[in-house]
Design a protein around this motif. Structure first.
Motif, mmCIF file in Angstrom:
data_model
loop_
_atom_site.group_PDB
_atom_site.id
_atom_site.type_symbol
_atom_site.label_atom_id
_atom_site.label_comp_id
_atom_site.label_asym_id
_atom_site.label_seq_id
_atom_site.Cartn_x
_atom_site.Cartn_y
_atom_site.Cartn_z
ATOM 1 N N ALA A 221 0.834 -1.207 0.000
ATOM 2 C CA ALA A 221 0.000 0.000 0.000
ATOM 3 C C ALA A 221 0.866 1.253 0.000
ATOM 4 O O ALA A 221 0.547 2.232 -0.690
ATOM 5 N N ARG A 222 1.967 1.222 0.760
ATOM 6 C CA ARG A 222 2.865 2.383 0.795
ATOM 7 C C ARG A 222 3.511 2.601 -0.574
ATOM 8 O O ARG A 222 3.626 3.739 -1.051
ATOM 9 N N THR A 223 3.932 1.507 -1.214
ATOM 10 C CA THR A 223 4.541 1.622 -2.534
ATOM 11 C C THR A 223 3.562 2.210 -3.542
ATOM 12 O O THR A 223 3.906 3.106 -4.322
ATOM 13 N N ARG A 224 2.332 1.732 -3.516
ATOM 14 C CA ARG A 224 1.307 2.251 -4.423
ATOM 15 C C ARG A 224 1.046 3.728 -4.168
ATOM 16 O O ARG A 224 0.881 4.511 -5.100
ATOM 17 N N ARG A 225 1.021 4.109 -2.876
ATOM 18 C CA ARG A 225 0.779 5.502 -2.539
ATOM 19 C C ARG A 225 1.895 6.404 -3.076
ATOM 20 O O ARG A 225 1.630 7.468 -3.659
ATOM 21 N N LEU A 226 3.123 5.978 -2.899
ATOM 22 C CA LEU A 226 4.262 6.760 -3.383
ATOM 23 C C LEU A 226 4.251 6.863 -4.906
ATOM 24 O O LEU A 226 4.556 7.917 -5.475
ATOM 25 N N LEU A 227 3.898 5.761 -5.573
ATOM 26 C CA LEU A 227 3.842 5.780 -7.033
ATOM 27 C C LEU A 227 2.723 6.686 -7.531
ATOM 28 O O LEU A 227 2.895 7.427 -8.507
ATOM 29 N N LEU A 228 1.562 6.646 -6.884
ATOM 30 C CA LEU A 228 0.445 7.509 -7.284
ATOM 31 C C LEU A 228 0.804 8.980 -7.105
ATOM 32 O O LEU A 228 0.512 9.811 -7.976
ATOM 33 N N ASP A 229 1.428 9.315 -5.980
ATOM 34 C CA ASP A 229 1.824 10.706 -5.735
ATOM 35 C C ASP A 229 2.858 11.168 -6.759
ATOM 36 O O ASP A 229 2.788 12.291 -7.270
ATOM 37 N N ALA A 230 3.820 10.301 -7.047
ATOM 38 C CA ALA A 230 4.851 10.653 -8.027
ATOM 39 C C ALA A 230 4.247 10.791 -9.416
ATOM 40 O O ALA A 230 4.616 11.689 -10.192
ATOM 41 N N ALA A 231 3.309 9.909 -9.736
ATOM 42 C CA ALA A 231 2.655 9.981 -11.044
ATOM 43 C C ALA A 231 1.870 11.278 -11.186
ATOM 44 O O ALA A 231 1.890 11.918 -12.242
ATOM 45 N N ALA A 232 1.163 11.677 -10.126
ATOM 46 C CA ALA A 232 0.385 12.922 -10.175
ATOM 47 C C ALA A 232 1.300 14.110 -10.455
ATOM 48 O O ALA A 232 0.971 14.981 -11.273
ATOM 49 N N ARG A 233 2.458 14.147 -9.806
ATOM 50 C CA ARG A 233 3.400 15.250 -10.027
ATOM 51 C C ARG A 233 3.986 15.206 -11.438
ATOM 52 O O ARG A 233 4.101 16.241 -12.107
ATOM 53 N N THR A 234 4.326 14.019 -11.888
ATOM 54 C CA THR A 234 4.952 13.889 -13.205
ATOM 55 C C THR A 234 3.965 14.194 -14.320
ATOM 56 O O THR A 234 4.292 14.898 -15.285
ATOM 57 N N TYR A 235 2.752 13.670 -14.206
ATOM 58 C CA TYR A 235 1.729 13.963 -15.213
ATOM 59 C C TYR A 235 1.412 15.449 -15.252
ATOM 60 O O TYR A 235 1.231 16.024 -16.329
ATOM 61 N N ALA A 236 1.343 16.072 -14.091
ATOM 62 C CA ALA A 236 1.029 17.501 -14.037
ATOM 63 C C ALA A 236 2.128 18.321 -14.700
ATOM 64 O O ALA A 236 1.847 19.341 -15.339
ATOM 65 N N ARG A 237 3.356 17.881 -14.544
ATOM 66 C CA ARG A 237 4.494 18.635 -15.093
ATOM 67 C C ARG A 237 4.663 18.430 -16.597
ATOM 68 O O ARG A 237 4.971 19.368 -17.328
ATOM 69 N N LYS A 238 4.428 17.206 -17.080
ATOM 70 C CA LYS A 238 4.754 16.888 -18.467
ATOM 71 C C LYS A 238 3.549 16.518 -19.323
ATOM 72 O O LYS A 238 3.666 16.441 -20.552
ATOM 73 N N GLY A 239 2.405 16.276 -18.696
ATOM 74 C CA GLY A 239 1.258 15.778 -19.445
ATOM 75 C C GLY A 239 1.277 14.260 -19.495
ATOM 76 O O GLY A 239 2.311 13.632 -19.236
ATOM 77 N N PHE A 240 0.138 13.675 -19.846
ATOM 78 C CA PHE A 240 0.049 12.217 -19.830
ATOM 79 C C PHE A 240 0.943 11.586 -20.895
ATOM 80 O O PHE A 240 1.697 10.649 -20.624
ATOM 81 N N ALA A 241 0.863 12.074 -22.126
ATOM 82 C CA ALA A 241 1.583 11.440 -23.225
ATOM 83 C C ALA A 241 3.094 11.521 -23.038
ATOM 84 O O ALA A 241 3.816 10.559 -23.326
ATOM 85 N N ALA A 242 3.583 12.656 -22.565
ATOM 86 C CA ALA A 242 5.030 12.849 -22.469
ATOM 87 C C ALA A 242 5.644 12.199 -21.240
ATOM 88 O O ALA A 242 6.851 11.926 -21.210
ATOM 89 N N ALA A 243 4.869 11.939 -20.217
ATOM 90 C CA ALA A 243 5.398 11.320 -18.996
ATOM 91 C C ALA A 243 5.745 9.856 -19.266
ATOM 92 O O ALA A 243 4.983 9.134 -19.903
ATOM 93 N N SER A 244 6.888 9.433 -18.782
ATOM 94 C CA SER A 244 7.317 8.053 -18.997
ATOM 95 C C SER A 244 7.260 7.260 -17.692
ATOM 96 O O SER A 244 7.294 7.832 -16.597
ATOM 97 N N VAL A 245 7.179 5.944 -17.846
ATOM 98 C CA VAL A 245 7.186 5.071 -16.676
ATOM 99 C C VAL A 245 8.487 5.245 -15.899
ATOM 100 O O VAL A 245 8.492 5.241 -14.660
ATOM 101 N N GLU A 246 9.600 5.409 -16.620
ATOM 102 C CA GLU A 246 10.897 5.582 -15.963
ATOM 103 C C GLU A 246 10.915 6.817 -15.075
ATOM 104 O O GLU A 246 11.413 6.774 -13.943
#
Length: 257
Positions: free
Chosen positions: A20-45
């Motif tokens: 659950a902690r790992t998922r939470r950290l990934l979701l938070d990081a994804a929200a920041r990355t998507y917000a900064r770069k957009g969905f298409a430009a954000a990479s899994v890496e």
């Protein structure tokens, strides 16, 4: 008492807690990355690096970048429904829910201004990928079902006709929220803080008026053919001497004298 007795060993998190902690950290990081770069430009890496994990953590927990974003959408929708539920519960104690519903919209638009454009971007991506669109629809049915339960209580409170579907009202409410959210991002002055609450008030006033007048919603019907169309009655049939009387469609224009 010895000093060692004051320092009990820390309990190791269970496997479920660690996940659950790992998922939470990934979701938070994804929200920041998507917000900064957009969905298409954000990479899994980039998402994995921002969360402090390898890309394997993203795939093992969500399966894909798309599923990760769907989970974000579902989480945001559930949070908004939960807040709306709290607002309506407070209204039962005499507080007017309209200002609070307006603030809910304003907070969603102003405190997280990047998320509405992301939703629009992902919606366009999903409609071009039917399997993903079905996944998105399935995941959002949960929050909409929660909202439908809330709408059912509100409909019962105003004495709405049984023909009014709580599911349909929930769909309308979600569409209102999303539409006003995007409009506020385009032209904030056209969507003041209180507009969402006022729109909901108008919606329920209309439903209540429907119950008072006894009017029933009109169900869509298939277009009638000549074989199924009912014959006109005496009250509605045009008089024989009317200049624009109805004629059987024979494919011929009437003869002129």
């Amino acid at each position: 008492m010895s000093a060692d007795a004051d320092h009990t060993p820390k309990r190791r998190p269970t496997r479920a807690e660690a996940k659950a902690r790992t998922r939470r950290l990934l979701l938070d990081a994804a929200a920041r990355t998507y917000a900064r770069k957009g969905f298409a430009a954000a990479s899994v890496e980039e998402i994995a690096e921002a969360a402090g994990f390898s890309i394997g953590a993203v795939y093992s927990n969500f399966g894909s970048k798309e599923r990760l974003f769907v989970e974000l959408l579902k989480e945001r929708a559930s949070q908004q429904v939960s807040r709306a539920t709290e607002i309506m519960a407070e209204a039962q104690h005499g507080d007017d829910p309209v200002p609070a519903l307006g603030r809910l919209l304003a907070n969603a638009a102003d405190k997280d201004p990047d998320f509405a454009p992301l939703q629009a971007e992902f919606w366009l991506y999903a409609v071009r990928n039917p399997p993903l669109l079905e996944t998105l629809a399935e995941e959002l049915r949960g929050p909409r079902s929660e909202l439908a339960s809330l709408m059912a209580k509100a409909l019962n409170h105003i004495g709405a006709p049984e023909t009014v579907s709580a599911d349909a009202v929930a769909t309308i409410a979600m569409a209102l929220f999303q539409g006003l959210l995007r409009q506020r991002r385009i032209d904030a002055a056209s969507v003041p803080d209180e507009l969402l609450g006022q729109a909901m008030r108008w919606l329920f006033a209309g439903i209540a008026a429907t119950g008072t007048t006894g009017a029933a919603p009109v169900a869509p019907t298939a277009a009638r053919t000549d074989d199924t169309a009912p014959a006109p009655t005496n009250e509605t049939a045009p008089a024989p001497d009317e200049p624009h009387r109805a004629r059987r469609d024979t494919g011929r224009r009437p003869a002129t004298r």
